[in-house]
Structures are given as C-alpha cells and as structure tokens.
Design an enzyme around this catalytic site. Structure first.
Site, PDB file in Angstrom:
ATOM      1  N   GLY A  39       0.760  -1.252   0.000  1.00 26.06           N
ATOM      2  CA  GLY A  39       0.000   0.000   0.000  1.00 26.06           C
ATOM      3  C   GLY A  39       0.784   1.292   0.000  1.00 26.06           C
ATOM      4  N   CYS A  69      -7.185  -7.708  -4.044  1.00 24.36           N
ATOM      5  CA  CYS A  69      -6.395  -6.641  -3.424  1.00 24.36           C
ATOM      6  C   CYS A  69      -6.799  -5.327  -4.095  1.00 24.36           C
ATOM      7  CB  CYS A  69      -4.929  -6.947  -3.670  1.00 24.36           C
ATOM      8  SG  CYS A  69      -3.783  -5.663  -3.122  1.00 24.36           S
ATOM      9  N   CYS A 202      -9.781  -2.056   1.339  1.00 25.53           N
ATOM     10  CA  CYS A 202      -8.546  -2.842   1.457  1.00 25.53           C
ATOM     11  C   CYS A 202      -9.008  -4.179   2.001  1.00 25.53           C
ATOM     12  CB  CYS A 202      -7.562  -2.182   2.418  1.00 25.53           C
ATOM     13  SG  CYS A 202      -6.155  -3.255   2.836  1.00 25.53           S
ATOM     14  N   THR A 203      -8.606  -5.257   1.355  1.00 28.48           N
ATOM     15  CA  THR A 203      -9.164  -6.557   1.750  1.00 28.48           C
ATOM     16  C   THR A 203      -8.663  -7.042   3.103  1.00 28.48           C
ATOM     17  OG1 THR A 203      -7.469  -7.632   0.383  1.00 28.48           O
ATOM     18  CG2 THR A 203      -9.655  -7.314  -0.598  1.00 28.48           C
TER      19      THR A 203
HETATM   20  N1  DGL Z   1      -5.089  -6.130   0.908  1.00 24.44           N
HETATM   21  C1  DGL Z   1      -4.599  -5.118   0.057  1.00 24.44           C
HETATM   22  C2  DGL Z   1      -5.625  -4.136  -0.424  1.00 24.44           C
HETATM   23  O1  DGL Z   1      -6.764  -4.526  -0.588  1.00 24.44           O
HETATM   24  C3  DGL Z   1      -3.195  -4.602   0.206  1.00 24.44           C
HETATM   25  C4  DGL Z   1      -2.733  -4.060   1.483  1.00 24.44           C
HETATM   26  C5  DGL Z   1      -1.268  -3.782   1.432  1.00 24.44           C
HETATM   27  O2  DGL Z   1      -0.508  -4.669   1.019  1.00 24.44           O
HETATM   28  O3  DGL Z   1      -0.881  -2.664   1.766  1.00 24.44           O
HETATM   29  O4  DGL Z   1      -5.341  -2.997  -0.701  1.00 24.44           O
END
Ligand code: DGL
Length: 282
Positions: A39, A69, A202-203
């Site tokens: 991120g 993601c 964000c997942t």
């Molecule tokens: N789970 C991810 C998202 O939906 C990424 C979070 C990350 O790696 O910073 O943005």
C-alpha cells in the site's frame, strides 16, 4: 481453476466468500508475503509485483486471476489488462479486479454504465472509503462513483499502516488505535458528519471490521466487499463458464512467497480450518 492474489492475508477475506459461494470450484491463492504491504509502495513497483504474481498463478494452472487486493486493482489491473495480457502469450486467460464490482454495488449501477441514470443520480449519501495510500491516491473510487452518482459525497481516508499491522499480528489495542485514528481523520474531512455507508477498500480491513463498527456510529452501513465480489464472479462465470473449469472439484491450494508455516498459523487465527500454505516464488 481460478487464481486469487493479494499482497498477503487480506485476500483470504475474499477467498473465503468465494469458497463458500462456489464449493465445487477449484482455487489457487497466492499471498506475496515476501513483499507485503504493497500500500505504500510506488505504483510501478505494485504493477511489477502484481504482474509477477498474476503470471505465477497462470503457470500453476489458473485461467482466470482475480486480484483480491484493492491496491493491486487500483494501480495495476487496467495496465495488466491492456498492456501486458494481450502481448504476454497468455491467450485465453484473464485478470479481473475488485474495484468494479464494489463501485457497482455502491452506486447500484452496472460498470458498463458510466453516466448518471435515474434514480441513482439523485443519491445524496455520504460515502467513506478507507484504503491504503496507493488506493487512495489513485482516486479510482471517487472518480468511478461520481461518474454514476454525481450527488454522492465521497470521502477517502488513508489508513496507511493498518494492513501492515494486521499482517504483523499487532495487538488488538494497536489495531484499535489505528482504526480510531482513521475514523477521526475521516470526521475531520466531513466536519463531524457521519457517513451513511462505508467501503473498506482494502481486503485486510474486514479482519478488523468490528473495530470500524465500534468507532463509527451504529447507523453506518459497511459494504461487504467479499460478498459483492462473490456476486460479481457468479455473474461473470455465467457469461464465461469455461473459466470455472476445474481439474479437481473443490480443491483449494494456498501459496505464499513468505514463511509458509508462519503464514498458515496467522491465517488460522481468523479462518481456523483453512488448508496450510505452501512456499512458492513468483
Ligand atoms: N489487501 C490489500 C488491499 O486490498 C493490500 C494491502 C497492502 O498490502 O498494503 O489494498
């Protein structure tokens, strides 16, 4: 076989909804734990990491990759679809993101419709999107929502360190403080007005949804991105059934570029019967 990708554990929130919805399908999941979090990384790096992961899933038999993601979707999905996939020798394969179905659900408007329609054009809700730095700076959520619902007030709030803290198994107190700060940041933007609806963009964030609920007013509705993505994939597979083909119905493989035993242990905290991760490289 369908491939699901995330920088780390967050995509499991999507995968779990998909496994529940499609118990006879075959999934392979890749968490790029060697490089999590994405991120706060520069966009070009996110694109390259996402391309490598997408290719790794194709090489393991996936025909369809779903980017579980928001960061990878916001930054890389369109670039991979337009400038990589058609030229990389992966004919018959596809990459899908998760922003489009989320925007469709938030605006009650199909993605293909990019102008305001009756009655959605009269929606005046306040909508908040919490996301990573890269997702928020991409501006994809407000841009796509306003095209369809120009009267909706969309506020974005970065929660820059939350995904990393979730990956690092931060304590409940630390996570609570990060969510509290993010909600306070949102309220500064809205001058204290509470949003009607929230997208956890964000997942990783559904893993701390209870903390968002705690700090937001009880009236606030949090849109469930994993369910919305499952709905959308169901419609996609109705139109493109060959992407749902499997070698072994119901098989679920989990891969990580990190320490497989450690990642399996962390995943089981919130998904107790998830299969163990296998180590891989991208
Ligand atoms: N789970 C991810 C998202 O939906 C990424 C979070 C990350 O790696 O910073 O943005």
């Amino acid at each position: 076989m369908i491939g699901i990708f995330d920088s780390g554990l967050g995509g499991l929130t999507v995968l779990r909804a998909l496994v529940t919805r499609f118990p006879q399908s075959e999934f392979v999941y890749l968490g790029d734990h060697a490089n999590v979090p994405y991120g706060n990384r520069p966009s070009d790096e996110v694109v390259e990491l996402t391309r490598r992961a997408a290719e790794a899933l194709f090489k393991r038999g996936a025909k369809l990759d779903l980017l579980g993601c928001n960061t990878a979707t916001a930054v890389a999905a369109r670039r991979l679809q337009q400038t990589w996939l058609p030229y990389a020798g992966w004919a018959g394969h596809n990459v899908l993101g998760i922003v489009a179905p989320t925007v469709e659900a938030a605006t009650q408007t199909p993605w293909a419709v990019t102008t305001p329609q009756y009655p959605q054009k009269y929606i005046t809700d306040i909508l908040a999107v919490f996301g990573t730095t890269r997702t928020v700076t991409s501006g994809v959520y407000p841009e796509e929502i306003r095209k369809r619902c120009p009267r909706m007030r969309v506020y974005q709030q970065v929660a820059a360190n939350l995904a990393g803290a979730i990956e690092d198994e931060a304590s409940e107190e630390e996570l609570d403080a990060l969510v509290k700060d993010a909600v306070a940041g949102l309220r500064i933007q809205t001058h204290g007005q509470e949003p009607h609806r929230v997208i956890l963009g964000c997942t990783h964030f559904p893993l701390v949804e209870h903390l968002f609920q705690k700090h937001l007013a009880p009236s606030v509705r949090i849109l469930s991105q994993p369910d919305v993505v499952a709905d959308s994939l169901e419609h996609y597979l109705e139109r493109h059934p060959h992407f749902g083909d499997c070698e072994v119905a119901g098989r679920l493989r989990l891969l990580t570029t990190g320490d497989a035993d450690e990642i399996s242990k962390r995943a089981r905290v919130f998904w107790p019967d998830v299969p163990g991760f296998e180590p891989t490289e991208t």
